[in-house]
Design an enzyme around this catalytic site. Sequence first.
Site, PDB file in Angstrom:
ATOM      1  N   LEU A  38       0.866  -1.180   0.000  1.00 41.75           N
ATOM      2  CA  LEU A  38       0.000   0.000   0.000  1.00 41.75           C
ATOM      3  C   LEU A  38       0.899   1.225   0.000  1.00 41.75           C
ATOM      4  O   LEU A  38       1.878   1.283   0.753  1.00 41.75           O
ATOM      5  CB  LEU A  38      -0.887   0.032   1.254  1.00 41.75           C
ATOM      6  CG  LEU A  38      -2.270  -0.604   1.191  1.00 41.75           C
ATOM      7  CD1 LEU A  38      -2.952  -0.476   2.544  1.00 41.75           C
ATOM      8  CD2 LEU A  38      -3.133   0.026   0.115  1.00 41.75           C
ATOM      9  N   ASP A  39       0.568   2.221  -0.828  1.00 42.97           N
ATOM     10  CA  ASP A  39       1.359   3.449  -0.862  1.00 42.97           C
ATOM     11  C   ASP A  39       1.447   4.092   0.517  1.00 42.97           C
ATOM     12  O   ASP A  39       0.557   3.921   1.359  1.00 42.97           O
ATOM     13  CB  ASP A  39       0.735   4.467  -1.830  1.00 42.97           C
ATOM     14  CG  ASP A  39       0.884   4.055  -3.289  1.00 42.97           C
ATOM     15  OD1 ASP A  39       1.724   3.178  -3.573  1.00 42.97           O
ATOM     16  OD2 ASP A  39       0.168   4.613  -4.139  1.00 42.97           O
ATOM     17  N   LEU A  40       2.506   4.858   0.709  1.00 43.12           N
ATOM     18  CA  LEU A  40       2.720   5.567   1.966  1.00 43.12           C
ATOM     19  C   LEU A  40       1.504   6.416   2.341  1.00 43.12           C
ATOM     20  O   LEU A  40       1.078   6.460   3.503  1.00 43.12           O
ATOM     21  CB  LEU A  40       3.962   6.450   1.843  1.00 43.12           C
ATOM     22  CG  LEU A  40       4.567   7.017   3.125  1.00 43.12           C
ATOM     23  CD1 LEU A  40       5.211   5.911   3.939  1.00 43.12           C
ATOM     24  CD2 LEU A  40       5.610   8.088   2.797  1.00 43.12           C
ATOM     25  N   ALA A  42      -1.552   5.996   1.387  1.00 45.36           N
ATOM     26  CA  ALA A  42      -2.806   5.233   1.430  1.00 45.36           C
ATOM     27  C   ALA A  42      -2.974   4.577   2.790  1.00 45.36           C
ATOM     28  O   ALA A  42      -2.022   4.365   3.531  1.00 45.36           O
ATOM     29  CB  ALA A  42      -2.811   4.177   0.334  1.00 45.36           C
ATOM     30  N   ARG A 172      -4.041   5.422  -8.768  1.00 47.24           N
ATOM     31  CA  ARG A 172      -3.608   6.775  -9.144  1.00 47.24           C
ATOM     32  C   ARG A 172      -3.648   6.950 -10.664  1.00 47.24           C
ATOM     33  O   ARG A 172      -4.089   7.984 -11.170  1.00 47.24           O
ATOM     34  CB  ARG A 172      -2.189   7.034  -8.616  1.00 47.24           C
ATOM     35  CG  ARG A 172      -2.125   7.239  -7.102  1.00 47.24           C
ATOM     36  CD  ARG A 172      -0.695   7.360  -6.627  1.00 47.24           C
ATOM     37  NE  ARG A 172       0.037   6.115  -6.770  1.00 47.24           N
ATOM     38  CZ  ARG A 172       1.303   6.019  -7.190  1.00 47.24           C
ATOM     39  NH1 ARG A 172       1.969   7.102  -7.540  1.00 47.24           N
ATOM     40  NH2 ARG A 172       1.899   4.846  -7.250  1.00 47.24           N
TER      41      ARG A 172
END
Length: 293
Positions: A38-40, A42, A172
């Site tokens: 998971l992105d930072l 998110a 994104r």
Amino acid sequence: MYSGILIVDKEEGISSARVVSLVRAAFNQKKVGHTGTLDLEASGLLPIVLGKATKVSDYMMEKQKTYIAKAHFGIKTDTLDRAGEVIGRSDKVISKEELEAVLENYKGEIEQIPPMYSALKVNGKKLYDLAREGQTIDRKRRKVRIYDIKIIDFAFPLATIEVTCSKGTYIRTLIDDIGEDLGTLAYVKGLRRIRVGNFLVEDAIKSQDIMETDIEDLKAMLKGPDLALERYERYDLDQTYFKKIINGMTVRIPDKNQGLVRLYIDNEFIGLARAFLSKGEYFLKMEKVFYDR
């Protein structure tokens, strides 16, 4: 050594690797991993696998995932999320009806170009490292699938969109592409993963609570690895075959089964076995053993 799947609700601002470190420290063991970054920026569901359950990582990554994305229209950033710098603006106003019409075009199989700010590796280097060096390189298009996409809330320039998709989908990029199709710009202002397969975020422990939770309570939260393999048919084998099957021997079975199955003996999950036909008879052989005694 503990084995199982811990369902974690990752907070914003920490990496998936940091969550792994927290779980590793809480259980005091090294064999721990996650099943899809998971992105930072998110938040949301991050299944963590421990011990022999690390063997289901690839199967977990194959599962459908559901996200709640907050899209901001009229602005584009270099990272396609709120962490980046603004690189474009548009004054175009869009309606909810226009957005709904465009979303319909994204249902099914689509192609995406991975964003430069991503963990995807090219020639051994992560794209976001190259991006931070000011480099932009060609990325191959990849096919992903959008199972469902719908508007949860709309108040221009913001829209909350729920997306259920296959592995490898960049939300994104999806929001950026939707903005382009609407003749405007868009970036992800907020992103939360709420489902991975049949694991739900409301059943998860918050990442900030991991180190404050008693080890016995954490152990009770561990899910069996077989829950990640529900797409395979269950097959129960008699206890008399236990030693043979666990030691890798092939055993003859009376049932007409073929393909991978979840194998249980005395109602206990043993692992994944392959059933096959040979010379008119059916056999079973272990492929991955999860039995942990």
